[in-house]
Design a protein around this motif. Structure first.
Motif, PDB file in Angstrom:
ATOM      1  N   SER A 113      38.696  92.465 -40.556  1.00  0.00           N
ATOM      2  CA  SER A 113      40.145  92.300 -40.398  1.00  0.00           C
ATOM      3  C   SER A 113      40.561  92.567 -38.948  1.00  0.00           C
ATOM      4  O   SER A 113      41.395  91.835 -38.389  1.00  0.00           O
ATOM      5  N   VAL A 114      39.985  93.609 -38.349  1.00  0.00           N
ATOM      6  CA  VAL A 114      40.354  93.916 -36.959  1.00  0.00           C
ATOM      7  C   VAL A 114      39.827  92.818 -36.029  1.00  0.00           C
ATOM      8  O   VAL A 114      40.525  92.390 -35.099  1.00  0.00           O
ATOM      9  N   TYR A 115      38.627  92.335 -36.306  1.00  0.00           N
ATOM     10  CA  TYR A 115      38.073  91.247 -35.489  1.00  0.00           C
ATOM     11  C   TYR A 115      38.987  90.016 -35.595  1.00  0.00           C
ATOM     12  O   TYR A 115      39.337  89.405 -34.581  1.00  0.00           O
ATOM     13  N   THR A 116      39.399  89.693 -36.810  1.00  0.00           N
ATOM     14  CA  THR A 116      40.299  88.547 -37.012  1.00  0.00           C
ATOM     15  C   THR A 116      41.615  88.777 -36.277  1.00  0.00           C
ATOM     16  O   THR A 116      42.136  87.874 -35.610  1.00  0.00           O
ATOM     17  N   GLY A 117      42.133  90.006 -36.418  1.00  0.00           N
ATOM     18  CA  GLY A 117      43.398  90.340 -35.762  1.00  0.00           C
ATOM     19  C   GLY A 117      43.302  90.204 -34.252  1.00  0.00           C
ATOM     20  O   GLY A 117      44.181  89.621 -33.603  1.00  0.00           O
ATOM     21  N   VAL A 118      42.212  90.733 -33.698  1.00  0.00           N
ATOM     22  CA  VAL A 118      42.021  90.685 -32.239  1.00  0.00           C
ATOM     23  C   VAL A 118      41.872  89.234 -31.773  1.00  0.00           C
ATOM     24  O   VAL A 118      42.499  88.812 -30.794  1.00  0.00           O
ATOM     25  N   THR A 119      41.084  88.456 -32.507  1.00  0.00           N
ATOM     26  CA  THR A 119      40.872  87.053 -32.139  1.00  0.00           C
ATOM     27  C   THR A 119      42.198  86.295 -32.189  1.00  0.00           C
ATOM     28  O   THR A 119      42.535  85.539 -31.264  1.00  0.00           O
ATOM     29  N   ASN A 120      42.933  86.508 -33.260  1.00  0.00           N
ATOM     30  CA  ASN A 120      44.232  85.838 -33.400  1.00  0.00           C
ATOM     31  C   ASN A 120      45.179  86.222 -32.272  1.00  0.00           C
ATOM     32  O   ASN A 120      45.864  85.382 -31.703  1.00  0.00           O
ATOM     33  N   TYR A 121      45.205  87.528 -32.003  1.00  0.00           N
ATOM     34  CA  TYR A 121      46.125  88.014 -30.966  1.00  0.00           C
ATOM     35  C   TYR A 121      45.807  87.398 -29.614  1.00  0.00           C
ATOM     36  O   TYR A 121      46.700  86.958 -28.890  1.00  0.00           O
ATOM     37  N   ARG A 122      44.512  87.364 -29.300  1.00  0.00           N
ATOM     38  CA  ARG A 122      44.113  86.787 -28.006  1.00  0.00           C
ATOM     39  C   ARG A 122      44.487  85.307 -27.944  1.00  0.00           C
ATOM     40  O   ARG A 122      44.975  84.830 -26.925  1.00  0.00           O
ATOM     41  N   THR A 135      47.537  92.926 -34.582  1.00  0.00           N
ATOM     42  CA  THR A 135      46.095  92.945 -34.849  1.00  0.00           C
ATOM     43  C   THR A 135      45.763  93.748 -36.108  1.00  0.00           C
ATOM     44  O   THR A 135      44.764  93.484 -36.754  1.00  0.00           O
ATOM     45  N   VAL A 136      46.614  94.727 -36.421  1.00  0.00           N
ATOM     46  CA  VAL A 136      46.360  95.513 -37.640  1.00  0.00           C
ATOM     47  C   VAL A 136      47.364  95.211 -38.753  1.00  0.00           C
ATOM     48  O   VAL A 136      47.025  95.256 -39.933  1.00  0.00           O
ATOM     49  N   VAL A 137      48.608  94.910 -38.349  1.00  0.00           N
ATOM     50  CA  VAL A 137      49.621  94.534 -39.348  1.00  0.00           C
ATOM     51  C   VAL A 137      50.217  93.203 -38.888  1.00  0.00           C
ATOM     52  O   VAL A 137      51.116  93.164 -38.050  1.00  0.00           O
ATOM     53  N   ASN A 138      49.708  92.137 -39.445  1.00  0.00           N
ATOM     54  CA  ASN A 138      50.116  90.798 -39.016  1.00  0.00           C
ATOM     55  C   ASN A 138      51.583  90.528 -39.338  1.00  0.00           C
ATOM     56  O   ASN A 138      52.259  89.793 -38.613  1.00  0.00           O
ATOM     57  N   GLY A 139      52.057  91.102 -40.424  1.00  0.00           N
ATOM     58  CA  GLY A 139      53.450  90.923 -40.807  1.00  0.00           C
ATOM     59  C   GLY A 139      53.774  89.469 -41.100  1.00  0.00           C
ATOM     60  O   GLY A 139      52.960  88.750 -41.671  1.00  0.00           O
ATOM     61  N   ILE A 140      54.965  89.041 -40.622  1.00  0.00           N
ATOM     62  CA  ILE A 140      55.365  87.665 -40.917  1.00  0.00           C
ATOM     63  C   ILE A 140      55.131  86.775 -39.695  1.00  0.00           C
ATOM     64  O   ILE A 140      55.670  85.679 -39.608  1.00  0.00           O
ATOM     65  N   GLU A 141      54.316  87.271 -38.746  1.00  0.00           N
ATOM     66  CA  GLU A 141      54.073  86.539 -37.492  1.00  0.00           C
ATOM     67  C   GLU A 141      53.603  85.106 -37.738  1.00  0.00           C
ATOM     68  O   GLU A 141      53.977  84.200 -37.016  1.00  0.00           O
ATOM     69  N   GLU A 142      52.755  84.941 -38.757  1.00  0.00           N
ATOM     70  CA  GLU A 142      52.203  83.599 -38.970  1.00  0.00           C
ATOM     71  C   GLU A 142      53.104  82.757 -39.867  1.00  0.00           C
ATOM     72  O   GLU A 142      53.048  81.532 -39.821  1.00  0.00           O
ATOM     73  N   ALA A 143      53.898  83.433 -40.682  1.00  0.00           N
ATOM     74  CA  ALA A 143      54.726  82.702 -41.642  1.00  0.00           C
ATOM     75  C   ALA A 143      55.929  82.054 -40.973  1.00  0.00           C
ATOM     76  O   ALA A 143      56.354  80.962 -41.363  1.00  0.00           O
ATOM     77  N   VAL A 144      56.516  82.739 -39.988  1.00  0.00           N
ATOM     78  CA  VAL A 144      57.664  82.145 -39.282  1.00  0.00           C
ATOM     79  C   VAL A 144      57.213  81.807 -37.860  1.00  0.00           C
ATOM     80  O   VAL A 144      56.302  82.434 -37.331  1.00  0.00           O
ATOM     81  N   GLY A 145      57.856  80.836 -37.288  1.00  0.00           N
ATOM     82  CA  GLY A 145      57.463  80.431 -35.948  1.00  0.00           C
ATOM     83  C   GLY A 145      57.860  81.455 -34.912  1.00  0.00           C
ATOM     84  O   GLY A 145      58.671  82.348 -35.175  1.00  0.00           O
ATOM     85  N   ARG A 146      57.252  81.338 -33.744  1.00  0.00           N
ATOM     86  CA  ARG A 146      57.610  82.270 -32.669  1.00  0.00           C
ATOM     87  C   ARG A 146      58.343  81.560 -31.533  1.00  0.00           C
ATOM     88  O   ARG A 146      58.562  82.142 -30.488  1.00  0.00           O
ATOM     89  N   VAL A 147      58.719  80.289 -31.762  1.00  0.00           N
ATOM     90  CA  VAL A 147      59.398  79.522 -30.715  1.00  0.00           C
ATOM     91  C   VAL A 147      60.785  79.126 -31.218  1.00  0.00           C
ATOM     92  O   VAL A 147      60.927  78.678 -32.360  1.00  0.00           O
TER      93      VAL A 147
END
Lengths: 468, 246
Positions: free
Chosen positions: A33-42, A84-96
């Motif tokens: 999970s942390v690896y996924t979080g770090v990869t996603n964040y980067r 990276t540890v708590v993804n929250g709704i970051e992926e569900a809603v857009g960031r733009v």
């Protein structure tokens, strides 16, 4: 004696196959999970930087302000390092959030909209692992803590000695909890090391504070299920019954209550759909567009004679009119949209709060909302971001309207090259840890209350427990 | 010394499990209690260990009222139960160590445990084996070792010979005799009339919560215990317990 009981409990647990299984699974899942979080964040950080540069380049490459007004500006929310540890709704809603003269800003380009298959299973972050997997492990460690000893006959044997019951349950609780934490601590420490050594991940002092609070919340959440397990184990006379009861409660807490709370809140406090809101805004926009066209014609009709008398003065007058009139029209649009949005947001917030408060009966909801608030990846943070973009919109439109008016050239029709030097920039006030902490107090308090209630329940039940 | 005075237990559902049970087990005496399943033998032991409260009457261990001061009373009693599973992930020595610590014996060394385990007849190679791989008889021996290590002046045994092979059963009887010789009061609930006859100083028969007969070893010397057992397990008017204990 308490030390002996604790020691026995730890030894009994760590020599059991369930401990080895838990340890291996925890290590794999937490690190994954942390690896996924770090990869996603980067990737998101890179994407964010690229998006900023591309947006600037795109704006600068526009031939004039008219075309710039057409494309508008894209405000991008930077990814949160604690995502990276708590993804929250970051992926569900857009960031733009695109900002232009007419449309009301909204978040677009979510990961789920670009690839809906992500929405099917959701993110595999540490919070998910704790909420779903580790809470089940907490049950696995406790469902037979009391009743299992009764079945083995060891409870009778232990209590045939000069052993006070309160000390026995306390020892079992402490020993059992340490046994549960042991398989977690090693992968968690490894995760922290990964966060520390990964380039692009820079955790500030406040981030560390937030991370520690998130971990504290994880431990409290697991303690809820641990004490619940003890409680049910001290209320049943067969370990199979205890396991089934706990599984049922787990499903209700983790799966049912959060979803039912949202559905119920939607029924109690209904809100108009996004389409209804957009339709309302579009209708007003059309009305304004018709009105403004008429306004232009009327003005030109009224001032036609001036153009023949003194073309230079007319140009200046028209420029002034255009700037003011356009500003007036966009202000009208903004005001109308703001009023609609204000009402909508107010009702949405009321529904949201009701759903959150209702779902907080479940420790899983308290964990979700609390950890998201601390990681700055929750609903509230996206609302704050959107509110800041909406506050930025009139500032931007005022600037672009003035540029549009100034750039009209009546003689040649040519427009000057654009310059973004004086373009107002979007800013957002960061939420300080103290503020986040205040907002998570109900979640911490609810988890603490549940732990106390279940543990006291286990304690009292065990004092009266029929050991035969 | 173990003493039950007019001990009565009525459960919430109205069932009378013990009805005015009165007996005394003197130091250096083995008292074997017979009775069909549900006769009240285990209930009596549960009352002595304060696992359940008595409806009326008193259970005394070394003169201490179990209901009033259960922890102090338990200091003076060892307990061997039927079918104890113990901690399967622990070795025999680890189980023994844990329960001896609960019994307040904190200074015992591995060689002390080995001595006790040897005494109950457990093979040496089993000392450091996980108990989950033990047979029922081996677990029972370990249970007896736990009681021995506590070295309390009173011993309560709840059907301890069930699951023991003839050899182990014989070794177990020897241990009980050694306990008696050391002056311990031994109370054993059992169905094993043959083994009981070999070592019991007194035998009691329970039916429907009442002590219906009590005889000394001398009185039993010329009687067929099987016939007696069958005879007393059959329906017949119970004799008052108080009169029996007199």
């Amino acid at each position: 004696m308490l030390r002996d009981i604790i020691k026995k409990e730890i030894l009994d647990n760590i020599t059991s196959p369930k401990f080895v299984f838990t340890f291996l699974l925890c290590t794999i899942l937490i690190l994954l999970s942390v690896y996924t979080g770090v990869t996603n964040y980067r990737a998101e950080k890179k994407e964010h930087t690229a998006s900023l540069a591309l947006n600037k380049k795109n704006m600068e490459s526009q031939p004039n302000f008219s075309s710039l007004a057409g494309i508008g500006v894209k405000v991008s929310k930077p990814p949160q390092v604690l995502g990276t540890v708590v993804n929250g709704i970051e992926e569900a809603v857009g960031r733009v959030a695109p900002v232009n003269i007419v449309a009301d800003p909204n978040l677009v380009d979510s990961k789920y909209s670009s690839n809906p298959v992500f929405a099917v299973f959701g993110p595999l972050d540490l919070m998910f692992i704790v909420k779903i997997v580790l809470s089940l492990f907490a049950i696995l460690f406790t469902y037979d803590a009391i009743v299992g000893e009764k079945e083995k006959g060891t409870l009778k044997l232990a209590l045939s000695n000069e052993v006070p019951r309160d000390r026995l349950i306390l020892g079992k609780a402490i020993g059992g909890y340490i046994s549960l934490l042991l398989p977690l601590l090693i992968p968690l420490v490894l995760s922290l090391i990964i966060l520390l050594i990964t380039p692009d991940i820079s955790l500030g002092g406040e981030d560390w504070g937030r991370l520690l609070l998130i971990f504290l919340m994880f431990f409290l959440y697991l303690s809820v299920f641990f004490s619940l397990g003890l409680f049910v184990s001290a209320r049943t006379s067969r370990s199979s019954t205890s396991f089934l009861v706990l599984l049922f409660i787990w499903v209700v807490f983790v799966m049912v209550i959060p979803k039912v709370a949202v559905i119920t809140a939607g029924q109690i406090r209904p809100i108009p759909s996004v389409h209804e809101i957009t339709a309302k805004k579009d209708a007003f926009l059309q009305q304004i567009q018709t009105e403004s066209q008429k306004g232009y014609l009327d003005w030109v009709q009224k001032n036609r004679t001036d153009a023949q008398k003194d073309p230079k003065a007319f140009e200046e007058k028209f420029r002034q009119f255009l700037q003011n009139y356009q500003q007036e029209m966009t202000s009208k649009i903004d005001e109308n949209n703001s009023a609609i949005e204000r009402d909508y947001q107010q009702r949405k917030r009321a529904q949201q709060n009701l759903a959150i408060n209702m779902s907080r009966i479940s420790p899983a909801s308290a964990l979700t909302f609390g950890s998201m608030t601390l990681a700055k990846t929750g609903v509230n943070d996206f609302d704050r971001f959107l509110a800041s973009v909406r506050a930025y919109k009139p500032i931007y439109t005022k600037w672009i309207n003035s540029k549009l008016a100034q750039s009209i050239n009546f003689q040649t029709g040519e427009q000057p090259k654009i310059s973004l030097d004086d373009m107002p920039q979007h800013t957002i006030e960061p939420e300080w840890l103290s503020r986040s902490l205040v907002r998570t107090i109900p979640d911490f308090a609810l988890l603490a209350v549940m732990i106390i209630v279940f543990f006291v329940g286990a304690y009292v039940s065990f004092l009266r427990y029929d050991v035969r | 010394m173990l003493e039950a005075i007019d001990l009565t237990k009525r459960y919430e559902d109205g069932e009378l499990a013990l009805d005015g049970l009165t007996f005394k087990v003197e130091p250096g005496e083995i008292f074997c209690m017979f009775g069909a399943n549900g006769a009240g033998k285990t209930t009596a032991i549960n009352l002595f260990l304060n696992f359940i409260p008595a409806t009326s009457g008193t259970a005394l261990i070394e003169g201490i009222d179990v209901a009033k001061d259960p922890l102090k009373a338990k200091r003076h009693v060892s307990f061997v139960s039927e079918n104890v599973m113990l901690y399967g992930n622990f070795t025999a020595v680890q189980n023994l160590d844990y329960f001896s610590r609960l019994a307040g014996k904190r200074t015992l060394k591995k060689k002390d445990y080995a001595e006790v385990l040897d005494r109950v007849g457990l093979q040496k190679e089993a000392f450091d084996r996980r108990v989950k791989n033990f047979s029922k008889g081996m677990r029972q021996k370990l249970g007896i070792a736990i009681a021995l290590v506590k070295d309390a002046p009173n011993v309560l045994l709840d059907e301890p010979t069930s699951g023991l092979d003839p050899q182990s059963g014989r070794e177990f009887l020897e241990i009980l005799v050694q306990m008696r010789d050391k002056g311990k009061s031994v109370f054993m609930s059992t169905h094993d009339i043959f083994r009981a006859k070999l070592i019991a100083d007194r035998i009691g028969f329970m039916r429907r919560g009442r002590l219906v007969m009590m005889k000394t070893a001398m009185e039993l010397a010329h009687e067929d215990l099987t016939d007696l057992y069958i005879q007393y397990m059959e329906e017949q008017p119970a004799q008052p317990s108080a009169a029996l204990s007199a």
